[in-house]
Write a protein that holds these residues in place. Structure first.
Motif, mmCIF file in Angstrom:
data_model
loop_
_atom_site.group_PDB
_atom_site.id
_atom_site.type_symbol
_atom_site.label_atom_id
_atom_site.label_comp_id
_atom_site.label_asym_id
_atom_site.label_seq_id
_atom_site.Cartn_x
_atom_site.Cartn_y
_atom_site.Cartn_z
ATOM 1 N N GLY A 1 49.433 42.026 44.104
ATOM 2 C CA GLY A 1 48.580 41.649 45.220
ATOM 3 C C GLY A 1 47.321 42.459 45.392
ATOM 4 O O GLY A 1 46.554 42.219 46.330
ATOM 5 N N SER A 2 47.047 43.429 44.513
ATOM 6 C CA SER A 2 45.845 44.243 44.646
ATOM 7 C C SER A 2 44.610 43.527 44.099
ATOM 8 O O SER A 2 43.489 43.984 44.293
ATOM 9 C CB SER A 2 46.010 45.586 43.946
ATOM 10 O OG SER A 2 46.285 45.409 42.563
ATOM 11 N N ALA A 3 44.811 42.401 43.407
ATOM 12 C CA ALA A 3 43.704 41.595 42.895
ATOM 13 C C ALA A 3 44.085 40.120 43.003
ATOM 14 O O ALA A 3 45.267 39.766 43.001
ATOM 15 C CB ALA A 3 43.378 41.948 41.449
ATOM 16 N N LYS A 4 43.071 39.285 43.134
ATOM 17 C CA LYS A 4 43.293 37.846 43.230
ATOM 18 C C LYS A 4 42.277 37.141 42.354
ATOM 19 O O LYS A 4 41.087 37.515 42.342
ATOM 20 C CB LYS A 4 43.139 37.393 44.676
ATOM 21 C CG LYS A 4 43.401 35.902 44.907
ATOM 22 C CD LYS A 4 43.010 35.477 46.313
ATOM 23 C CE LYS A 4 43.790 36.254 47.366
ATOM 24 N NZ LYS A 4 43.454 35.783 48.742
ATOM 25 N N VAL A 5 42.710 36.163 41.589
ATOM 26 C CA VAL A 5 41.830 35.366 40.745
ATOM 27 C C VAL A 5 41.741 33.965 41.334
ATOM 28 O O VAL A 5 42.770 33.302 41.557
ATOM 29 C CB VAL A 5 42.349 35.295 39.292
ATOM 30 C CG1 VAL A 5 41.445 34.387 38.459
ATOM 31 C CG2 VAL A 5 42.395 36.690 38.673
ATOM 32 N N LEU A 6 40.530 33.512 41.595
ATOM 33 C CA LEU A 6 40.291 32.177 42.146
ATOM 34 C C LEU A 6 39.697 31.285 41.068
ATOM 35 O O LEU A 6 38.897 31.734 40.243
ATOM 36 C CB LEU A 6 39.336 32.257 43.335
ATOM 37 C CG LEU A 6 39.699 33.241 44.460
ATOM 38 C CD1 LEU A 6 38.625 33.233 45.538
ATOM 39 C CD2 LEU A 6 41.054 32.908 45.049
ATOM 40 N N GLY A 7 40.075 30.017 41.074
ATOM 41 C CA GLY A 7 39.539 29.072 40.103
ATOM 42 C C GLY A 7 40.646 28.402 39.318
ATOM 43 O O GLY A 7 41.768 28.909 39.237
ATOM 44 N N ASP A 8 40.333 27.238 38.739
ATOM 45 C CA ASP A 8 41.326 26.497 37.962
ATOM 46 C C ASP A 8 40.854 26.194 36.547
ATOM 47 O O ASP A 8 41.295 25.257 35.906
ATOM 48 C CB ASP A 8 41.701 25.190 38.676
ATOM 49 C CG ASP A 8 40.483 24.305 38.947
ATOM 50 O OD1 ASP A 8 39.361 24.670 38.527
ATOM 51 O OD2 ASP A 8 40.662 23.242 39.573
ATOM 52 N N THR A 9 39.917 27.012 36.056
ATOM 53 C CA THR A 9 39.402 26.844 34.699
ATOM 54 C C THR A 9 40.307 27.578 33.713
ATOM 55 O O THR A 9 41.124 28.418 34.112
ATOM 56 C CB THR A 9 37.982 27.413 34.591
ATOM 57 O OG1 THR A 9 38.041 28.829 34.835
ATOM 58 C CG2 THR A 9 37.036 26.767 35.600
ATOM 59 N N GLU B 1 43.570 32.319 32.204
ATOM 60 C CA GLU B 1 43.789 33.434 31.288
ATOM 61 C C GLU B 1 43.744 34.765 32.025
ATOM 62 O O GLU B 1 44.539 35.668 31.749
ATOM 63 C CB GLU B 1 42.754 33.412 30.169
ATOM 64 C CG GLU B 1 43.007 34.483 29.109
ATOM 65 C CD GLU B 1 42.005 34.438 27.961
ATOM 66 O OE1 GLU B 1 42.240 35.156 26.989
ATOM 67 O OE2 GLU B 1 41.014 33.692 28.058
ATOM 68 N N LEU B 2 42.821 34.893 32.991
ATOM 69 C CA LEU B 2 42.744 36.122 33.776
ATOM 70 C C LEU B 2 44.027 36.343 34.574
ATOM 71 O O LEU B 2 44.529 37.464 34.672
ATOM 72 C CB LEU B 2 41.541 36.062 34.725
ATOM 73 C CG LEU B 2 40.157 36.159 34.093
ATOM 74 C CD1 LEU B 2 39.079 35.911 35.143
ATOM 75 C CD2 LEU B 2 39.952 37.511 33.444
ATOM 76 N N ARG B 3 44.564 35.282 35.118
ATOM 77 C CA ARG B 3 45.810 35.416 35.886
ATOM 78 C C ARG B 3 46.988 35.788 34.987
ATOM 79 O O ARG B 3 47.862 36.549 35.363
ATOM 80 C CB ARG B 3 46.110 34.120 36.632
ATOM 81 C CG ARG B 3 45.460 34.025 38.009
ATOM 82 C CD ARG B 3 45.963 32.839 38.781
ATOM 83 N NE ARG B 3 45.439 31.600 38.234
ATOM 84 C CZ ARG B 3 44.325 31.004 38.674
ATOM 85 N NH1 ARG B 3 43.635 31.557 39.658
ATOM 86 N NH2 ARG B 3 43.895 29.891 38.135
ATOM 87 N N GLY B 4 46.974 35.217 33.762
ATOM 88 C CA GLY B 4 48.081 35.475 32.859
ATOM 89 C C GLY B 4 47.974 36.767 32.094
ATOM 90 O O GLY B 4 48.962 37.277 31.571
ATOM 91 N N GLY B 5 46.745 37.331 32.052
ATOM 92 C CA GLY B 5 46.560 38.608 31.379
ATOM 93 C C GLY B 5 46.794 38.547 29.890
ATOM 94 O O GLY B 5 47.252 39.514 29.285
ATOM 95 N N GLN B 6 46.501 37.412 29.257
ATOM 96 C CA GLN B 6 46.738 37.294 27.815
ATOM 97 C C GLN B 6 45.576 37.851 27.013
ATOM 98 O O GLN B 6 44.838 37.154 26.341
ATOM 99 C CB GLN B 6 46.970 35.815 27.449
ATOM 100 C CG GLN B 6 48.144 35.194 28.177
ATOM 101 C CD GLN B 6 49.429 35.940 27.901
ATOM 102 O OE1 GLN B 6 49.746 36.233 26.744
ATOM 103 N NE2 GLN B 6 50.189 36.244 28.939
#
Length: 225
Positions: free
Chosen positions: A203-211, A216-221
């Motif tokens: 919860g210290s960071a949030k990624v917005l968007g559905d691109t 990829e940013l949310r998944g950290g791959q």
């Protein structure tokens, strides 16, 4: 009869006078404030007043002197924007933009020395741009990431889009993803102590968007720094 005043001689720039590539480089950028001015101009053209505002502690005389030296050394140019702006701005030349990896390497080397923020330390949101750009290196999806911190907003270009200006001030027009975090989370990312996926999870960071980039940013791959 008053003595006739002699014309002032142009100041000679200091040199180490060493036949060494490192010494030659420091002849150009070794003066105090020069590399920090380069850091500011990596985002694109800036007015003198904007540079002075984002370089707390520099005097007007020193800033003007450094900018003049940078012009003479081929690192920066001064030009006037067309109407309706009609303002004079400074921007890096191709030679000056070549200092990007130098600034990035210095930021990486200096990150462990930051520690806790001191009461006297100034901070600007965009000072996190280059460390974050390095922390997100290795993304398979390129694009523009808008970064939102309590101190302000900036945007960085990743992957194949990271050409020319490394980052930009303020929000992006049409970002491919938005990253919302605070300075502590940004520091943890740039030091390599955590991944963005871990920061999103706690919860210290949030990624917005559905691109694809946002996913990829949310998944950290991508590789950990």
């Amino acid at each position: 009869m008053p003595r006739q005043q002699q014309p002032a001689r142009p100041a000679r720039r200091r040199s180490y006078d060493q036949f060494c590539a490192t010494a030659r480089a420091l002849d150009s950028v070794g003066d105090r404030w020069t590399l920090l001015i380069v850091r500011e101009l990596l985002a694109g053209p800036r007015r003198y007043t904007d540079l002075h505002a984002d370089l707390p502690g520099v005097s007007t005389d020193v800033l003007a002197s450094r900018l003049k030296d940078m012009e003479q050394g081929g690192l920066a140019v001064r030009r006037r924007l067309p109407p309706p702006a009609a303002a004079a701005v400074y921007e890096l030349t191709e030679h000056g933009r070549g200092l990007l990896p130098v600034i990035s390497a210095l930021a990486r080397w200096g990150a462990p020395a930051l520690g806790e923020r001191r009461p006297t330390d100034a901070v600007r949101a965009h000072w996190f741009a280059l460390p974050l750009l390095r922390a997100l290196d290795g993304l398979s999806h390129g694009g523009v990431v808008e970064v939102r911190l309590p101190e302000g907003e900036f945007h960085i270009r990743t992957g194949t889009e990271a050409v020319g200006e490394a980052y930009g001030y303020g929000p992006a027009g049409s970002p491919d993803a938005c990253l919302v975090l605070d300075a502590d989370a940004a520091m943890a990312l740039t030091r390599g102590g955590t991944t963005l996926a871990e920061a999103v999870e706690d919860g210290s960071a949030k990624v917005l968007g559905d691109t694809p980039l946002a996913e990829e940013l949310r998944g950290g791959q991508y590789p950990r720094v």
